[in-house]
Design a protein around this motif. Structure first.
Motif, short mmCIF file in Angstrom:
data_model
loop_
_atom_site.label_atom_id
_atom_site.label_comp_id
_atom_site.label_asym_id
_atom_site.label_seq_id
_atom_site.Cartn_x
_atom_site.Cartn_y
_atom_site.Cartn_z
N VAL A 94 0.83 -1.20 0.00
CA VAL A 94 0.00 0.00 0.00
C VAL A 94 0.87 1.25 0.00
CG1 VAL A 94 -1.69 1.32 1.32
CG2 VAL A 94 -1.93 -1.16 1.11
N GLY A 95 0.63 2.11 -0.98
CA GLY A 95 1.38 3.35 -1.10
C GLY A 95 0.56 4.57 -0.76
N PRO B 8 -0.79 -16.84 13.43
CA PRO B 8 -2.06 -16.44 12.82
C PRO B 8 -2.30 -14.93 12.80
CG PRO B 8 -2.37 -18.15 14.50
CD PRO B 8 -0.99 -17.63 14.66
N ILE B 9 -1.41 -14.17 13.41
CA ILE B 9 -1.59 -12.73 13.51
C ILE B 9 -1.54 -12.08 12.13
CG2 ILE B 9 -0.55 -10.59 14.39
CD1 ILE B 9 0.51 -12.19 16.74
N ARG B 10 -2.44 -11.13 11.88
CA ARG B 10 -2.36 -10.30 10.69
C ARG B 10 -1.34 -9.19 10.93
NH1 ARG B 10 -5.76 -14.47 10.05
NH2 ARG B 10 -7.20 -14.21 8.29
N SER B 11 -0.54 -8.89 9.92
CA SER B 11 0.57 -7.95 10.12
C SER B 11 0.50 -6.79 9.14
CB SER B 11 1.91 -8.66 9.96
OG SER B 11 2.10 -9.66 10.93
N ILE B 12 0.82 -5.60 9.66
CA ILE B 12 1.07 -4.43 8.83
C ILE B 12 2.54 -4.08 9.00
CG2 ILE B 12 0.56 -1.99 8.45
CD1 ILE B 12 -2.25 -2.52 9.57
N VAL B 13 3.28 -4.12 7.92
CA VAL B 13 4.73 -3.88 7.96
C VAL B 13 5.01 -2.50 7.40
CG1 VAL B 13 6.99 -4.78 7.37
CG2 VAL B 13 5.06 -6.35 7.56
N LYS B 14 5.46 -1.59 8.26
CA LYS B 14 5.69 -0.20 7.87
C LYS B 14 7.19 -0.01 7.70
CE LYS B 14 2.40 2.53 9.53
NZ LYS B 14 1.49 3.31 10.39
N ILE C 17 0.21 -6.92 5.03
CA ILE C 17 0.22 -5.71 4.22
C ILE C 17 1.54 -5.00 4.48
CG2 ILE C 17 -0.83 -3.45 3.84
CD1 ILE C 17 -3.49 -4.62 4.66
N VAL C 18 2.23 -4.65 3.42
CA VAL C 18 3.47 -3.88 3.53
C VAL C 18 3.17 -2.46 3.04
CG1 VAL C 18 5.89 -3.69 2.82
CG2 VAL C 18 4.84 -5.94 3.09
N THR C 19 3.66 -1.47 3.74
CA THR C 19 3.41 -0.09 3.33
C THR C 19 4.63 0.78 3.58
OG1 THR C 19 1.95 1.83 3.61
CG2 THR C 19 2.40 0.51 5.57
N THR C 20 4.80 1.77 2.71
CA THR C 20 5.82 2.80 2.93
C THR C 20 5.21 4.05 3.56
OG1 THR C 20 5.45 3.53 0.65
CG2 THR C 20 7.32 2.07 1.03
N ASN C 21 3.90 4.02 3.83
CA ASN C 21 3.20 5.19 4.36
C ASN C 21 3.56 5.42 5.83
OD1 ASN C 21 2.01 5.25 1.88
ND2 ASN C 21 0.00 4.59 2.57
N TYR C 22 3.66 6.69 6.19
CA TYR C 22 3.95 7.06 7.57
C TYR C 22 2.69 7.13 8.44
CZ TYR C 22 8.22 8.94 5.34
OH TYR C 22 9.36 9.10 4.60
N ASP C 23 1.54 7.37 7.82
CA ASP C 23 0.31 7.62 8.57
C ASP C 23 -0.22 6.36 9.23
OD1 ASP C 23 -1.84 6.30 6.76
OD2 ASP C 23 -0.69 7.53 5.36
N GLU C 24 -1.30 6.53 10.01
CA GLU C 24 -1.91 5.43 10.75
C GLU C 24 -3.26 5.02 10.17
OE1 GLU C 24 -1.11 6.09 15.28
OE2 GLU C 24 -1.37 8.06 14.35
N PHE C 25 -3.51 5.37 8.91
CA PHE C 25 -4.83 5.13 8.33
C PHE C 25 -5.19 3.65 8.29
CE2 PHE C 25 -5.46 9.26 5.69
CZ PHE C 25 -5.24 10.01 6.82
#
Length: 284
Positions: free
Chosen positions: A22-23, A152-158, A112-120
């Motif tokens: 996600v960008g 089983p944890i869902r991950s957001i990688v910032k 989900i991998v993201t380069t975004n700084y926000d917390e959306f």
């Protein structure tokens, strides 16, 4: 305008073999005042005291030298001022809620991998799941990513950090190098994720130096007939698209030039297609 989402992609998402990348385009769709990277650097450059440095930033951006422009800014703007400005831009309160995040949540990606700084992402997932959907947050200096990926944890990688800690954001050339030097494991893990999963880029121009390098190395050393996918506005010329497809093994799903407002509806269509396929195949 609609996009004919490939059946193979719907199946990959339905069977949870996809990593979404996600960008900033998604954040901008949810909150229009959000800047592009170039707009962000121009705004930050206002903190430079020398007019010639501000002029240089504009020149570097026209040349596409984003990391060099960012380096001039971070070297020239006092750190406290820079952190304050970044918080003003990215730590939006209250957090805007947008249905595009609901559709993304409904596709139930494991990572989900993201380069975004926000917390959306995390704030919207919490909102649309009524607090029931927990996602672990890993940054470029996190030590728990591999453990989370195997659970089983869902991950957001910032991978560029989070605005909750503005002093540790990856923005310029030096911080890119420092992040990779000090935390090679997380970038190796992201590379491995891209190697064994289908990646779908949303709101992203595939212009990030780290991701370009990972994609080039992956496609160069481990060829696959299964492409990654990127939702992007129409290329200026088919030759540009074809060369990027060959370099990165990405199939581009294009919408009309300037049609960024269509992105939420396109993601909604994608989520519906995935949901219908899961229902037809009995996938929970």
């Amino acid at each position: 305008m609609t996009i004919a989402w490939p059946e193979s992609l719907l199946r990959e998402i339905a069977e949870r073999r996809v990593v979404f990348f996600v960008g900033s385009g998604l954040s901008k769709a949810a909150h229009h005042p959000f800047p592009t990277w170039a707009e962000l650097l121009l705004e930050l450059a206002k903190g430079l005291h020398k007019r010639k440095d501000q002029t240089l930033i504009a020149t570097l951006l026209k040349q596409g030298r984003m990391l060099d422009a960012a380096q001039v800014i971070t070297d020239g703007v006092p750190k406290a001022d820079l952190n304050t400005k970044m918080r003003q831009i990215f730590q939006v309160r209250p957090t805007p809620h947008h249905d595009l995040y609901k559709h993304l949540l409904n596709m139930d990606p494991k990572t989900i991998v993201t380069t975004n700084y926000d917390e959306f992402l995390e704030k919207n997932f919490e909102h649309f799941s009524a607090g029931q959907e927990a996602h672990s947050i890993s940054r470029h200096n996190s030590k728990n990513l591999l453990t989370d990926l195997r659970s089983p944890i869902r991950s957001i990688v910032k991978i560029h950090g989070c605005i909750t800690d503005p002093s540790d954001l990856v923005l310029d050339r030096a911080s890119f190098f420092k992040a990779k030097e000090n935390n090679p494991g997380i970038f190796q893990t992201v590379s491995a994720l891209m190697m064994v999963n289908t990646v779908v880029f949303l709101g992203y121009s595939v212009g990030d130096p780290d991701i370009q390098l990972i994609l080039e190395n992956t496609n160069m050393h481990t060829k696959s007939s299964h492409p990654h996918y990127a939702l992007m506005q129409k290329f200026e010329h088919i030759s540009i698209r074809n060369s990027l497809t060959e370099t990165y093994n990405i199939s581009y799903l294009e919408y009309a030039t300037g049609g960024h407002g269509q992105v939420p509806d396109l993601i909604a269509d994608l989520a519906k297609g995935v949901g219908d396929l899961r229902g037809a195949r009995g996938i929970v």
